[in-house]
Design a protein around this motif. Structure first.
Motif, mmCIF file in Angstrom:
data_model
loop_
_atom_site.group_PDB
_atom_site.id
_atom_site.type_symbol
_atom_site.label_atom_id
_atom_site.label_comp_id
_atom_site.label_asym_id
_atom_site.label_seq_id
_atom_site.Cartn_x
_atom_site.Cartn_y
_atom_site.Cartn_z
ATOM 1 N N ARG A 160 -3.162 10.007 1.233
ATOM 2 C CA ARG A 160 -2.065 10.722 1.294
ATOM 3 C C ARG A 160 -0.911 10.693 0.226
ATOM 4 O O ARG A 160 0.037 11.497 -0.005
ATOM 5 C CB ARG A 160 -1.039 10.968 2.631
ATOM 6 N N TRP A 161 -1.353 9.526 -0.592
ATOM 7 C CA TRP A 161 -0.340 9.682 -1.716
ATOM 8 C C TRP A 161 -1.113 8.645 -2.821
ATOM 9 O O TRP A 161 -1.951 8.196 -2.842
ATOM 10 C CB TRP A 161 0.964 8.850 -1.496
ATOM 11 N N SER A 162 -0.296 9.039 -4.023
ATOM 12 C CA SER A 162 -1.082 8.259 -5.156
ATOM 13 C C SER A 162 -0.760 6.730 -5.263
ATOM 14 O O SER A 162 0.138 6.355 -4.909
ATOM 15 C CB SER A 162 -0.306 9.073 -6.615
ATOM 16 N N TRP A 219 3.030 15.025 9.034
ATOM 17 C CA TRP A 219 2.057 14.280 8.020
ATOM 18 C C TRP A 219 2.327 13.559 7.125
ATOM 19 O O TRP A 219 1.486 12.857 6.556
ATOM 20 C CB TRP A 219 1.391 15.560 7.265
ATOM 21 N N TRP A 248 5.327 0.604 -3.037
ATOM 22 C CA TRP A 248 6.415 -0.345 -3.897
ATOM 23 C C TRP A 248 5.927 -1.461 -3.967
ATOM 24 O O TRP A 248 5.121 -2.034 -3.494
ATOM 25 C CB TRP A 248 7.862 -0.082 -2.863
ATOM 26 N N MET A 266 3.118 15.362 -13.140
ATOM 27 C CA MET A 266 3.224 14.456 -11.733
ATOM 28 C C MET A 266 3.492 15.323 -10.444
ATOM 29 O O MET A 266 2.688 15.173 -9.488
ATOM 30 C CB MET A 266 3.844 13.223 -11.660
ATOM 31 N N LYS A 281 3.152 7.285 8.507
ATOM 32 C CA LYS A 281 2.239 6.414 8.144
ATOM 33 C C LYS A 281 1.489 5.888 9.443
ATOM 34 O O LYS A 281 0.083 6.048 9.313
ATOM 35 C CB LYS A 281 2.624 5.007 7.601
ATOM 36 N N LYS A 314 -1.919 18.272 -4.492
ATOM 37 C CA LYS A 314 -3.047 17.436 -4.078
ATOM 38 C C LYS A 314 -2.665 16.876 -2.817
ATOM 39 O O LYS A 314 -3.547 16.338 -1.896
ATOM 40 C CB LYS A 314 -3.086 16.347 -5.106
ATOM 41 N N ARG A 315 -1.057 16.612 -2.442
ATOM 42 C CA ARG A 315 -0.706 16.026 -1.319
ATOM 43 C C ARG A 315 -0.469 17.191 -0.234
ATOM 44 O O ARG A 315 0.735 17.733 -0.205
ATOM 45 C CB ARG A 315 0.363 15.018 -1.378
ATOM 46 N N PRO A 316 -1.128 17.315 0.800
ATOM 47 C CA PRO A 316 -0.840 18.192 1.890
ATOM 48 C C PRO A 316 0.640 18.300 2.258
ATOM 49 O O PRO A 316 1.197 19.414 2.198
ATOM 50 C CB PRO A 316 -1.948 18.189 3.018
ATOM 51 N N TYR A 317 1.004 17.106 2.624
ATOM 52 C CA TYR A 317 2.431 17.121 3.173
ATOM 53 C C TYR A 317 3.343 17.649 2.263
ATOM 54 O O TYR A 317 4.480 18.508 2.815
ATOM 55 C CB TYR A 317 2.843 15.680 3.831
ATOM 56 N N ALA A 341 -1.130 5.432 -8.174
ATOM 57 C CA ALA A 341 -1.135 5.159 -9.706
ATOM 58 C C ALA A 341 0.212 4.285 -10.296
ATOM 59 O O ALA A 341 0.209 3.747 -11.425
ATOM 60 C CB ALA A 341 -1.382 6.414 -10.673
ATOM 61 N N ARG A 342 1.295 4.604 -9.752
ATOM 62 C CA ARG A 342 2.687 4.214 -9.730
ATOM 63 C C ARG A 342 3.330 3.342 -8.629
ATOM 64 O O ARG A 342 2.871 3.676 -7.674
ATOM 65 C CB ARG A 342 3.477 5.129 -10.573
ATOM 66 N N ASP A 356 -6.827 6.576 -5.101
ATOM 67 C CA ASP A 356 -5.554 6.831 -4.302
ATOM 68 C C ASP A 356 -5.581 6.623 -2.881
ATOM 69 O O ASP A 356 -6.842 6.830 -2.390
ATOM 70 C CB ASP A 356 -5.217 8.497 -4.413
ATOM 71 N N GLU A 414 1.152 18.001 -9.641
ATOM 72 C CA GLU A 414 -0.013 17.221 -8.887
ATOM 73 C C GLU A 414 0.128 16.912 -7.527
ATOM 74 O O GLU A 414 -0.719 17.089 -6.693
ATOM 75 C CB GLU A 414 -0.539 16.055 -9.816
ATOM 76 N N ASP A 415 1.377 16.309 -7.189
ATOM 77 C CA ASP A 415 1.733 15.994 -5.877
ATOM 78 C C ASP A 415 1.707 17.250 -5.093
ATOM 79 O O ASP A 415 1.123 17.065 -3.884
ATOM 80 C CB ASP A 415 3.162 15.465 -6.005
ATOM 81 N N ASN A 432 15.304 -0.259 -0.808
ATOM 82 C CA ASN A 432 14.515 0.810 -1.499
ATOM 83 C C ASN A 432 15.340 2.054 -1.569
ATOM 84 O O ASN A 432 14.805 3.065 -0.484
ATOM 85 C CB ASN A 432 13.275 0.990 -0.979
ATOM 86 N N VAL A 465 0.787 -1.200 0.033
ATOM 87 C CA VAL A 465 0.248 0.060 -0.115
ATOM 88 C C VAL A 465 0.793 1.272 -0.199
ATOM 89 O O VAL A 465 0.334 2.298 -0.440
ATOM 90 C CB VAL A 465 -1.036 -0.160 1.224
ATOM 91 N N GLU A 466 1.959 0.930 0.419
ATOM 92 C CA GLU A 466 3.147 2.391 0.511
ATOM 93 C C GLU A 466 3.874 2.528 -0.907
ATOM 94 O O GLU A 466 4.606 3.183 -1.085
ATOM 95 C CB GLU A 466 4.141 1.979 1.307
#
Lengths: 313, 204
Positions: free
Chosen positions: A270-272, B165, A135, B105, B168, B112-115, A274-275, A267, B108-109, B37, A132-133
């Motif tokens: 707090r995040w998209s 914000w 990745w 993108m 998680k 759209k994304r408050p943080y 889509a990718r 979405d 948009e981030d 990552n 869900v994060e």
């Protein structure tokens, strides 16, 4: 008992022997590969080889390395950092292991893990995993169909959902000393999701038993849902009439729903979605597009016909 | 004065250590690694260091007033500039490595994304402070320089809020940063002339 007496159960029949030889050849090649990729000794110390067959449900994509899969985990029972489970999960005792079967079925009871596993042929199931994060990985699980197991307990007509619980023992799972989630970790599926042929219980990885940080000794894998649905170190499976409440739903209902199907169009608040970042592709590879139902649409989309996926996220 | 220059050089090199370690980790050198990552890790570490240097910058005045050595003041500009450096790198690694410079993108981030909105706003406000940090600009702006550089207070609040914000689940670490910031800002409020005057008037 005479010293030369051999019990019938100790005699290996030829087909099993041949299979085992074939398997040893295969894993010989696999362990050579592991040496080349710099597999840490520590992680493999108590890991045993498993007897498996291939599955038609596997993806042909190349799996992530053993190292990526066993050092980058979300398993809050051992801490919140991605590397915490690998560091601290050795305190979990997985043998003996008991699973309680309860609720709307004809054969409830406590079962030893050996008895749970005994009748099932283990399969290699190479599945995509989407967290869900945002990745993702490709994981070569070893497991068996959850449906095949559930049928053994003869669920009755009132069983509409299946609920799962992880072990709750802060001595073995030090992350449970902090109430970041409501312990024990709980998950659930609808009966049709649980009975779907893609849904498995996994006991291994790369042809070997699961390392503790990956949810040993028994975990769920539902490849078209976000990773948090695939509950680890299961001690209870129960059939219920009502939709069970899940840990993430209780903790943040606006962010994590009961269904949690992978969906690039809905979405996270707090995040998209889509990718996704494919783990193991290095620093300079762009994110890849996320597929509806994590690429398993053909198999599972029919489960949700008529359901508003935007509302039932 | 050679002594000050030596001190500044030592501090400069120290402030670069986190960056050097991250560069080594990026190329898997000297036993350093960014893990499975690397993009996420790099962005996170750069952001955290930016925030740390921001708080160090804000700690100079209180430390000095509480009896700290005078040379602390000579380091304040450098700490502020390092904060800008790490935060800029934080943004660039997000834009280049995470978003592959896909500007629609990124936009948009930000919207759209408050943080991300908060973080972007902090960087935008921090940029003129970095530019006007030179002696030349201090002279040119005169009294206004100090007014402009008071922006550091809302910037720090935005930075901690941005961190808070994006968490998680477990906000403990973000709250520790918030607590430190509240202490640093609270000290300024309590020791400000207006408050001091108020107490003097009340006691007489």
């Amino acid at each position: 008992m005479k010293s030369n007496q051999i019990k019938p159960s100790e005699i290996t029949d030829e087909s099993v022997y041949l299979k085992r030889r074939e398997f040893l050849q295969l894993t010989g090649a696999a362990s050579l590969g592991a040496t080349l990729t710099g597999l840490p000794d520590r992680a493999t110390a108590e890991i045993k080889n498993l007897n498996t067959i291939a599955s038609k449900y596997s993806t042909s994509q190349t799996p992530n390395s053993w190292k990526d899969i066993t050092t980058y985990n979300n398993f809050y029972e051992f801490g919140l950092g991605k590397d915490d489970p690998e560091r601290y999960a050795s305190s979990l005792i997985t043998d003996p292991w008991k699973v309680t079967i309860s609720g709307e079925c004809d054969k409830p009871g406590d079962y030893l893990l050996e008895d749970i596993l005994a009748p099932h042929q283990l399969e290699d199931r190479i599945y995509r995993l989407r967290c869900v994060e945002a990745w993702s990985m490709v994981v070569p699980w070893v497991g068996f169909s959850l449906a095949d197991l559930l049928k053994r307990f003869k669920p009755n007509s009132k069983a509409k959902y299946v609920a799962f619980k992880t072990l709750h023992d802060p001595m073995q799972m030090p992350g449970q000393r902090r109430r970041v989630l409501r312990w024990p970790y709980r998950e659930g599926l609808t009966m049709s999701e649980a009975m779907h042929p893609l849904t498995i219980l996994a006991v291994g990885l790369y042809g070997k038993t699961l390392p503790n940080q990956n949810g040993a000794p028994l975990r769920l894998v539902v490849p078209w849902k976000y990773g948090f649905k695939s509950i680890k170190s299961i001690i209870e499976i129960s059939f219920s009439k009502k939709q069970p409440r899940t840990s993430w739903e209780m903790s943040a209902p606006r962010e994590y729903g009961f269904y949690a199907n992978v969906n690039p169009e809905v979405d996270h608040p707090r995040w998209s979605q889509a990718r996704e970042r494919a783990i193991g592709k290095g620093l300079f590879t762009a994110k890849q597009p996320t597929l509806m139902f994590n690429g398993y649409s053909d198999e599972v989309a029919s489960l949700y016909s008529g359901l508003d996926l935007r509302r039932n996220y | 004065m050679p002594k000050t220059n030596t001190l500044k050089l030592v501090v400069l090199l120290t402030c670069l250590i986190p960056f050097v370690l991250l560069v080594l980790a990026t190329f898997e050198l000297a036993g350093q690694s960014l893990g499975a990552n690397p993009v996420e890790k790099l962005i996170h570490e750069l952001g955290i260091w930016g925030l740390r240097f921001l708080l160090i910058t804000l700690a100079i005045t209180p430390l000095r007033k509480l009896g700290g050595p005078i040379w602390l003041l000579k380091l304040r500009r450098m700490f502020g500039l390092f904060s800008f450096f790490y935060i800029l790198m934080h943004f660039l690694s997000y834009a280049i490595l995470d978003q592959s410079l896909n500007w629609p993108m990124i936009l948009e981030d930000i919207l759209k994304r408050p943080y991300i909105t908060l973080g972007m706003l902090a960087l935008i406000l921090l940029t003129p402070l970095a530019i006007t940090s030179t002696n030349g600009w201090m002279r040119r702006l005169g009294k206004n320089w100090k007014k402009l550089h008071r922006l550091i207070y809302p910037i720090a609040i935005l930075g901690v809020w941005h961190f808070f914000w994006q968490v998680k689940l477990d906000t403990t670490e973000a709250l520790v940063y918030a607590l430190i910031l509240m202490t640093l800002l609270g000290y300024r409020v309590l020791t400000s002339r207006r408050i001091a005057d108020y107490w003097r008037r009340r006691n007489h």
